[in-house]
Design an enzyme around this catalytic site. Structure first.
Site, PDB file in Angstrom:
ATOM      1  N   ARG A 191       4.251  -0.370  13.029  1.00 37.82           N
ATOM      2  CA  ARG A 191       3.989  -1.725  12.245  1.00 37.82           C
ATOM      3  C   ARG A 191       4.051  -1.564  10.817  1.00 37.82           C
ATOM      4  O   ARG A 191       3.029  -0.640  10.100  1.00 37.82           O
ATOM      5  CB  ARG A 191       2.724  -2.182  12.781  1.00 37.82           C
ATOM      6  CG  ARG A 191       2.166  -3.592  12.105  1.00 37.82           C
ATOM      7  CD  ARG A 191       0.663  -3.849  12.499  1.00 37.82           C
ATOM      8  NE  ARG A 191       0.334  -5.162  11.634  1.00 37.82           N
ATOM      9  CZ  ARG A 191      -0.734  -5.281  11.065  1.00 37.82           C
ATOM     10  NH1 ARG A 191      -1.653  -3.967  11.069  1.00 37.82           N
ATOM     11  NH2 ARG A 191      -1.036  -5.910   9.974  1.00 37.82           N
TER      12      ARG A 191
ATOM     13  N   ASN B 168      -1.376 -10.802   8.293  1.00 39.37           N
ATOM     14  CA  ASN B 168      -2.648  -9.763   8.220  1.00 39.37           C
ATOM     15  C   ASN B 168      -3.933 -10.383   7.969  1.00 39.37           C
ATOM     16  O   ASN B 168      -3.893 -10.813   6.670  1.00 39.37           O
ATOM     17  CB  ASN B 168      -2.328  -8.673   7.663  1.00 39.37           C
ATOM     18  CG  ASN B 168      -3.176  -7.534   7.812  1.00 39.37           C
ATOM     19  OD1 ASN B 168      -3.383  -7.008   8.922  1.00 39.37           O
ATOM     20  ND2 ASN B 168      -3.968  -7.294   6.730  1.00 39.37           N
ATOM     21  N   GLU B 169      -4.915 -10.397   8.941  1.00 40.23           N
ATOM     22  CA  GLU B 169      -6.362 -10.575   8.466  1.00 40.23           C
ATOM     23  C   GLU B 169      -6.480 -11.728   7.447  1.00 40.23           C
ATOM     24  O   GLU B 169      -6.740 -11.477   6.387  1.00 40.23           O
ATOM     25  CB  GLU B 169      -6.827  -9.210   7.787  1.00 40.23           C
ATOM     26  CG  GLU B 169      -7.020  -8.122   8.883  1.00 40.23           C
ATOM     27  CD  GLU B 169      -7.791  -7.009   8.408  1.00 40.23           C
ATOM     28  OE1 GLU B 169      -8.000  -6.974   6.906  1.00 40.23           O
ATOM     29  OE2 GLU B 169      -8.073  -6.192   9.036  1.00 40.23           O
TER      30      GLU B 169
ATOM     31  N   GLN C 105       1.004  -1.379   0.051  1.00 38.53           N
ATOM     32  CA  GLN C 105      -0.005  -0.109   0.037  1.00 38.53           C
ATOM     33  C   GLN C 105       0.849   1.197   0.219  1.00 38.53           C
ATOM     34  O   GLN C 105       0.418   2.376  -0.426  1.00 38.53           O
ATOM     35  CB  GLN C 105      -1.144   0.140   1.284  1.00 38.53           C
ATOM     36  CG  GLN C 105      -1.994  -0.986   1.044  1.00 38.53           C
ATOM     37  CD  GLN C 105      -3.017  -1.141   2.071  1.00 38.53           C
ATOM     38  OE1 GLN C 105      -2.616  -1.985   3.227  1.00 38.53           O
ATOM     39  NE2 GLN C 105      -4.150  -0.445   2.322  1.00 38.53           N
TER      40      GLN C 105
ATOM     41  N   GLU D 284      -5.443   2.009  -1.115  1.00 42.13           N
ATOM     42  CA  GLU D 284      -6.482   1.213  -0.536  1.00 42.13           C
ATOM     43  C   GLU D 284      -7.060   0.012  -1.371  1.00 42.13           C
ATOM     44  O   GLU D 284      -8.187   0.321  -1.772  1.00 42.13           O
ATOM     45  CB  GLU D 284      -7.738   2.298  -0.095  1.00 42.13           C
ATOM     46  CG  GLU D 284      -8.845   1.592   0.799  1.00 42.13           C
ATOM     47  CD  GLU D 284      -8.441   0.677   1.956  1.00 42.13           C
ATOM     48  OE1 GLU D 284      -7.390   0.833   2.680  1.00 42.13           O
ATOM     49  OE2 GLU D 284      -9.307  -0.121   2.347  1.00 42.13           O
ATOM     50  N   TRP D 285      -6.148  -0.831  -1.550  1.00 45.95           N
ATOM     51  CA  TRP D 285      -6.617  -2.223  -2.405  1.00 45.95           C
ATOM     52  C   TRP D 285      -7.579  -1.611  -3.442  1.00 45.95           C
ATOM     53  O   TRP D 285      -7.421  -0.976  -4.362  1.00 45.95           O
ATOM     54  CB  TRP D 285      -7.190  -3.061  -1.507  1.00 45.95           C
ATOM     55  CG  TRP D 285      -6.459  -3.289  -0.263  1.00 45.95           C
ATOM     56  CD1 TRP D 285      -6.517  -2.835   1.088  1.00 45.95           C
ATOM     57  CD2 TRP D 285      -5.075  -3.612  -0.208  1.00 45.95           C
ATOM     58  NE1 TRP D 285      -5.512  -3.150   1.819  1.00 45.95           N
ATOM     59  CE2 TRP D 285      -4.440  -3.759   1.279  1.00 45.95           C
ATOM     60  CE3 TRP D 285      -4.250  -4.218  -1.175  1.00 45.95           C
ATOM     61  CZ2 TRP D 285      -3.362  -4.328   1.601  1.00 45.95           C
ATOM     62  CZ3 TRP D 285      -2.890  -4.848  -0.893  1.00 45.95           C
ATOM     63  CH2 TRP D 285      -2.599  -5.054   0.399  1.00 45.95           C
TER      64      TRP D 285
ATOM     65  N   ASN E  80      -7.487  -6.228  14.495  1.00 43.76           N
ATOM     66  CA  ASN E  80      -7.602  -5.021  13.609  1.00 43.76           C
ATOM     67  C   ASN E  80      -9.152  -4.850  13.712  1.00 43.76           C
ATOM     68  O   ASN E  80     -10.244  -5.708  13.374  1.00 43.76           O
ATOM     69  CB  ASN E  80      -7.537  -5.314  12.315  1.00 43.76           C
ATOM     70  CG  ASN E  80      -6.039  -5.642  11.883  1.00 43.76           C
ATOM     71  OD1 ASN E  80      -5.123  -5.325  12.814  1.00 43.76           O
ATOM     72  ND2 ASN E  80      -5.678  -6.013  10.722  1.00 43.76           N
TER      73      ASN E  80
ATOM     74  N   TYR F 143     -12.491  -2.507  12.806  1.00 43.47           N
ATOM     75  CA  TYR F 143     -13.083  -1.159  12.270  1.00 43.47           C
ATOM     76  C   TYR F 143     -14.501  -0.956  12.495  1.00 43.47           C
ATOM     77  O   TYR F 143     -14.994   0.215  12.839  1.00 43.47           O
ATOM     78  CB  TYR F 143     -13.031  -1.342  10.552  1.00 43.47           C
ATOM     79  CG  TYR F 143     -11.632  -1.200  10.265  1.00 43.47           C
ATOM     80  CD1 TYR F 143     -10.982   0.035  10.138  1.00 43.47           C
ATOM     81  CD2 TYR F 143     -10.728  -2.488  10.473  1.00 43.47           C
ATOM     82  CE1 TYR F 143      -9.674   0.260   9.893  1.00 43.47           C
ATOM     83  CE2 TYR F 143      -9.189  -2.005   9.844  1.00 43.47           C
ATOM     84  CZ  TYR F 143      -8.844  -0.956   9.838  1.00 43.47           C
ATOM     85  OH  TYR F 143      -7.586  -0.833   9.536  1.00 43.47           O
TER      86      TYR F 143
ATOM     87  N   HIS G  36       1.361  -9.478   4.192  1.00 40.28           N
ATOM     88  CA  HIS G  36       0.036  -8.550   4.306  1.00 40.28           C
ATOM     89  C   HIS G  36      -0.564  -8.471   2.877  1.00 40.28           C
ATOM     90  O   HIS G  36      -0.724  -7.720   1.935  1.00 40.28           O
ATOM     91  CB  HIS G  36       0.258  -7.040   4.639  1.00 40.28           C
ATOM     92  CG  HIS G  36      -0.688  -6.205   5.219  1.00 40.28           C
ATOM     93  ND1 HIS G  36      -0.994  -5.651   6.445  1.00 40.28           N
ATOM     94  CD2 HIS G  36      -2.099  -5.819   4.491  1.00 40.28           C
ATOM     95  CE1 HIS G  36      -2.211  -4.833   6.255  1.00 40.28           C
ATOM     96  NE2 HIS G  36      -2.610  -5.126   5.255  1.00 40.28           N
TER      97      HIS G  36
ATOM     98  N   GLU H  59      -4.738  -2.584  14.422  1.00 39.26           N
ATOM     99  CA  GLU H  59      -5.374  -1.497  13.415  1.00 39.26           C
ATOM    100  C   GLU H  59      -6.712  -0.927  13.933  1.00 39.26           C
ATOM    101  O   GLU H  59      -7.365  -1.710  14.394  1.00 39.26           O
ATOM    102  CB  GLU H  59      -5.303  -2.175  11.915  1.00 39.26           C
ATOM    103  CG  GLU H  59      -4.388  -2.392  11.008  1.00 39.26           C
ATOM    104  CD  GLU H  59      -4.744  -2.944   9.954  1.00 39.26           C
ATOM    105  OE1 GLU H  59      -5.818  -2.898   9.466  1.00 39.26           O
ATOM    106  OE2 GLU H  59      -4.009  -3.792   8.988  1.00 39.26           O
TER     107      GLU H  59
HETATM  108  C1  GBH Z   1      -7.643  -3.449   6.993  1.00 37.77           C
HETATM  109  O1  GBH Z   1      -8.912  -4.032   6.518  1.00 37.77           O
HETATM  110  C2  GBH Z   1      -6.572  -3.874   5.910  1.00 37.77           C
HETATM  111  O2  GBH Z   1      -5.745  -4.780   6.955  1.00 37.77           O
HETATM  112  C3  GBH Z   1      -5.583  -2.788   5.552  1.00 37.77           C
HETATM  113  O3  GBH Z   1      -4.685  -3.223   4.713  1.00 37.77           O
HETATM  114  C4  GBH Z   1      -6.802  -1.648   4.880  1.00 37.77           C
HETATM  115  O4  GBH Z   1      -6.022  -0.704   4.401  1.00 37.77           O
HETATM  116  C5  GBH Z   1      -7.711  -1.314   6.161  1.00 37.77           C
HETATM  117  O5  GBH Z   1      -8.139  -2.119   6.985  1.00 37.77           O
HETATM  118  C6  GBH Z   1      -8.695  -0.379   5.662  1.00 37.77           C
HETATM  119  O6  GBH Z   1      -9.493  -0.777   4.769  1.00 37.77           O
HETATM  120  O7  GBH Z   1     -18.817  -2.247   5.051  1.00 37.77           O
HETATM  121  O8  GBH Z   1     -19.272  -1.519   7.160  1.00 37.77           O
HETATM  122  O9  GBH Z   1     -18.988  -3.760   6.538  1.00 37.77           O
HETATM  123  C7  GBH Z   1      -9.901  -4.095   7.016  1.00 37.77           C
HETATM  124  C8  GBH Z   1     -10.930  -4.913   6.636  1.00 37.77           C
HETATM  125  C9  GBH Z   1     -13.164  -5.397   5.736  1.00 37.77           C
HETATM  126  C10 GBH Z   1     -12.815  -3.736   7.541  1.00 37.77           C
HETATM  127  C11 GBH Z   1     -14.379  -4.817   5.494  1.00 37.77           C
HETATM  128  C12 GBH Z   1     -14.249  -3.166   7.035  1.00 37.77           C
HETATM  129  C13 GBH Z   1     -16.389  -3.791   6.030  1.00 37.77           C
HETATM  130  C14 GBH Z   1     -17.095  -2.638   6.469  1.00 37.77           C
HETATM  131  N1  GBH Z   1     -12.108  -4.491   6.495  1.00 37.77           N
HETATM  132  N2  GBH Z   1     -15.068  -4.092   6.527  1.00 37.77           N
HETATM  133  S1  GBH Z   1     -18.724  -2.493   6.350  1.00 37.77           S
END
Ligand code: GBH
Length: 438
Positions: A78, A159-160, A23, A400-401, A281, A283, A115, A353
């Site tokens: 990290r 990672n994940e 990334q 961002e992928w 991680n 979110y 990753h 994360e």
């Molecule tokens: C991580 O993955 C990665 O490790 C990292 O590389 C990446 O840049 C970063 O997060 C940010 O994306 O649509 O509300 O259900 C995160 C994995 C999977 C977390 C999808 C959020 C869906 C949110 N993500 N998930 S939602």
């Protein structure tokens, strides 16, 4: 001196920021190709049509990025090591220089060995569907540890693996773009096996501080109807138990082991090799209900109709630019739930994360997001969860992928024309909070 805007954490609590190789590094021409290079090259896969060939050009600009880390005042950084770069002549030299620069700045390096950027030649041999990839990963881990282990103490294997299985192999939204749905389960197993074998090779190289970074979040049933509860429970199994149970309990959730390839009982002994800490991680939580019998467009993904659950919009919360709901209290719930489920089998936890995408340099929303999550983390500590660190995703805006450069997760803004770095308001906020710790 400024007063600390954050609650007091125990001495030794590790504050850090995270990135990953693919990334931010760029310099794609100076290494072997990975699955992400191949995936990106096919039209339609990356929303803005961009590539990670240059990204933040961190490979050439790492001294500037280390200076940003030093000024930020984090204890740890990290980053991930690109396996295809290690396979290329002189590739490990880069990480050698990076580690030395970090140590000279008083920052603890915390590398992740994988990753998502699998060497393309391993993908061509079957990738994570091939058990041999797990053996190759352990060899690679040993090579890297032999080179950096004198200076790097804290390591992350993967990672994940859940997201890499789901997005990369079940749904095809990420590299390598396979759409195997539940036939992707061997990809989960082989990554877990790779982790366990790598733990063994890191131990053999003298490493004593090993973790893994898994994505987790609470699953909330769309209603109390039994079919919604059942669907949510299944989603929860996939996200929260499929990887954690074998790692921490040495067994798969009921009914899953039978679906995995090879001598699963023997493999589980490897997978459950003790680790020193468990990385999460986090979110957002996910609302899940019974399948609705139709494809759903969700968060940029097309979820096939045949899945035994459907992911629903979680209403009533603010959302980030990515549309992800902002729910700090779900982090407390997640951690307390982990402690309840795994008890003494859960080693100390590190949040590896946590972060959000917002536009702009005066990113007050990101400050509010981080402040809320740090407080939620503190509440988990007060409730007895042994959390030892918190890493913000991410230091820099980056690739961002499948979203390309459209989503900005950085504490530092990157202008992709000039590659100029500009610290955002959130960077200054975190810097001041870290300074105020005294
Ligand atoms: C991580 O993955 C990665 O490790 C990292 O590389 C990446 O840049 C970063 O997060 C940010 O994306 O649509 O509300 O259900 C995160 C994995 C999977 C977390 C999808 C959020 C869906 C949110 N993500 N998930 S939602």
């Amino acid at each position: 001196m400024a007063t600390n805007p954050l609650p007091q954490f125990p001495p030794g609590f590790l504050w850090g920021v995270s990135t990953s190789a693919h990334q931010i590094e760029g310099a794609a021409a100076e290494r072997d190709p990975s699955v992400w290079d191949a995936f990106t090259a096919e039209p339609g896969h990356i929303k803005d049509g961009s590539t990670a060939d240059v990204a933040c050009d961190h490979y050439h600009r790492y001294p500037e990025d280390v200076a940003l880390l030093a000024d930020l005042g984090v204890d740890a950084y990290r980053f991930s090591i690109s396996w295809p770069r290690v396979n290329s002549p002189g590739g490990l030299d880069f990480y050698d220089r990076l580690v030395d620069a970090l140590l000279a700045a008083g920052i603890r390096p915390v590398p992740t060995l994988f990753h998502w950027d699998l060497p393309l030649k391993l993908e061509e041999a079957g990738g994570w569907l091939n058990r041999d990839t797990a053996e190759r990963f352990a060899e690679y881990a040993g090579v890297v540890a032999a080179r950096l282990g004198d200076r790097v103490k804290k390591w992350i294997t993967l990672n994940e693996p859940a997201e890499h299985t789901l997005l990369g192999h079940a749904l095809g939204a990420h590299a390598p773009g396979r759409q195997l749905l539940f036939d992707s389960l061997p990809v989960a197993h082989h990554q877990l096996l790779a982790h366990g074998l790598a733990v063994r090779s890191l131990r053999a190289a003298g490493v004593t501080d090993i973790g893994i970074a898994n994505s987790h979040g609470p699953t909330w049933a769309a209603s109390e109807r039994p079919e919604d509860v059942e669907a949510a429970d299944f989603y929860d199994l996939l996200l929260n138990r499929l990887f954690a149970d074998p790692l921490l309990l040495g067994q798969y959730p009921d009914g899953i082991g039978e679906l995995m390839p090879g001598d699963v009982e023997a493999d589980l002994k490897v997978i459950a090799e003790p680790i020193d800490w468990y990385g999460i991680n986090y979110y957002q939580p996910t609302k899940v209900g019974a399948p609705e019998g139709a494809e759903i467009e969700f968060s940029g993904l097309t979820l096939p109709a045949e899945l035994p659950f459907s992911v629903r919009e979680l209403e009533g919360y603010p959302v980030t630019d990515f549309g992800w709901p902002v729910v700090p209290e779900a982090l407390t719930e997640l951690l307390v739930g982990f402690r309840e489920r795994y008890g003494d089998r859960l080693p100390p936890v590190v949040i590896t994360e946590n972060g959000c995408s917002y536009e702009g340099i005066d990113d007050q929303e990101r400050i509010a997001f981080l402040d809320g999550h740090v407080r939620a983390l503190h509440r988990a500590l007060e409730q007895g969860v042994d959390v030892r660190g918190y890493f913000v995703w991410s230091l820099l805006d980056n690739f961002e992928w499948a979203e390309g450069y459209a989503r900005r997760f950085g504490l530092v803004h990157v202008d992709y024309d000039t590659l100029k770095r500009t610290p955002k308001a959130s960077y200054t906020w975190l810097r001041d909070a870290l300074r105020a710790r005294g």
